[in-house]
Design a protein around this motif. Structure first.
Motif, PDB file in Angstrom:
ATOM      1  N   GLU A  39      34.562  43.633  37.240  1.00  0.00           N
ATOM      2  CA  GLU A  39      35.859  43.885  37.882  1.00  0.00           C
ATOM      3  C   GLU A  39      35.742  45.015  38.897  1.00  0.00           C
ATOM      4  O   GLU A  39      36.332  44.965  39.970  1.00  0.00           O
ATOM      5  N   ARG A  40      34.974  46.055  38.532  1.00  0.00           N
ATOM      6  CA  ARG A  40      34.790  47.179  39.457  1.00  0.00           C
ATOM      7  C   ARG A  40      34.126  46.700  40.752  1.00  0.00           C
ATOM      8  O   ARG A  40      34.573  47.046  41.846  1.00  0.00           O
ATOM      9  N   VAL A  47      36.563  44.637  42.890  1.00  0.00           N
ATOM     10  CA  VAL A  47      37.543  45.466  43.585  1.00  0.00           C
ATOM     11  C   VAL A  47      36.886  46.191  44.750  1.00  0.00           C
ATOM     12  O   VAL A  47      37.446  46.261  45.856  1.00  0.00           O
ATOM     13  N   ASP A  84      36.388  43.756  47.552  1.00  0.00           N
ATOM     14  CA  ASP A  84      37.684  43.508  48.205  1.00  0.00           C
ATOM     15  C   ASP A  84      38.070  44.666  49.131  1.00  0.00           C
ATOM     16  O   ASP A  84      38.542  44.449  50.252  1.00  0.00           O
TER      17      ASP A  84
END
Length: 184
Positions: free
Chosen positions: A40-41, A44, A47
């Motif tokens: 997830e890190r 992100v 992104d």
């Protein structure tokens, strides 16, 4: 690039790096506290990087559009100046910058006063042509026995492509010829 521009570029780059670096550190602390997983890190961060590139791309595109517009304005100003110079039958103009140097804005600013002066000269010359042509038309009508010209006095059009003093002199000679014919 001037030292001032370099200083501004370095300062703004440093501020961005510092503020972005600080925010990324804060995000890392939050993720550590929350227990966000590595996948997830990375998602992100990817992104964020893509959004950053998009924002930069938009700014670069806007700056490029502005640069293109300035190039076009400068080319149009130079072309118009040259056209005016030729139509007025002049070889040069003392107010025109010898060489175009500096930024696009500086170049445009340097040719603008000369262009405005040439436009004024053209307007004055057109008025001289109209005056001579109007007098010529009036005398021609008088010689032909017409006392009223009506709208025909407004019918003549000045040729914007040849506003030279030579052409004006030709019209003045014709006016003088008609004036002499009228007197006799």
């Amino acid at each position: 690039m001037s030292s001032f521009q370099t200083s501004i570029g370095t300062r703004s780059s440093t501020m961005i790096e510092t503020s972005c670096g600080y925010l990324l550190q804060e995000l890392q602390m939050i993720w550590n506290e929350v227990g966000e997983d590595q996948f997830e890190r990375e998602k992100v961060l990817l992104d964020l990087e893509q959004e950053c590139v998009e924002v930069h791309r938009k700014k670069v595109d806007a700056a490029n559009t502005s640069r293109t517009r300035l190039h076009q304005e400068l080319a149009e100003a130079e072309a118009e100046f040259t056209h005016l110079l030729l139509s007025l039958g002049e070889r040069s103009f003392p107010g025109r910058p010898e060489r175009m140097v500096g930024t696009l804005k500086e170049q445009l600013d340097s040719i603008t006063p000369a262009l405005q002066e040439m436009k004024l000269r053209k307007e004055e010359r057109v008025n001289q042509f109209r005056a001579v042509q109007g007098q010529t038309q009036k005398i021609s009508a008088e010689i032909a026995g017409q006392s009223e010209l009506g709208d025909s006095l407004l019918a003549f059009k000045v040729n914007d492509n040849d506003l030279s003093l030579k052409k004006l002199e030709e019209y003045q000679i014709e006016l003088q010829r008609l004036h002499n014919e009228k007197v006799v």
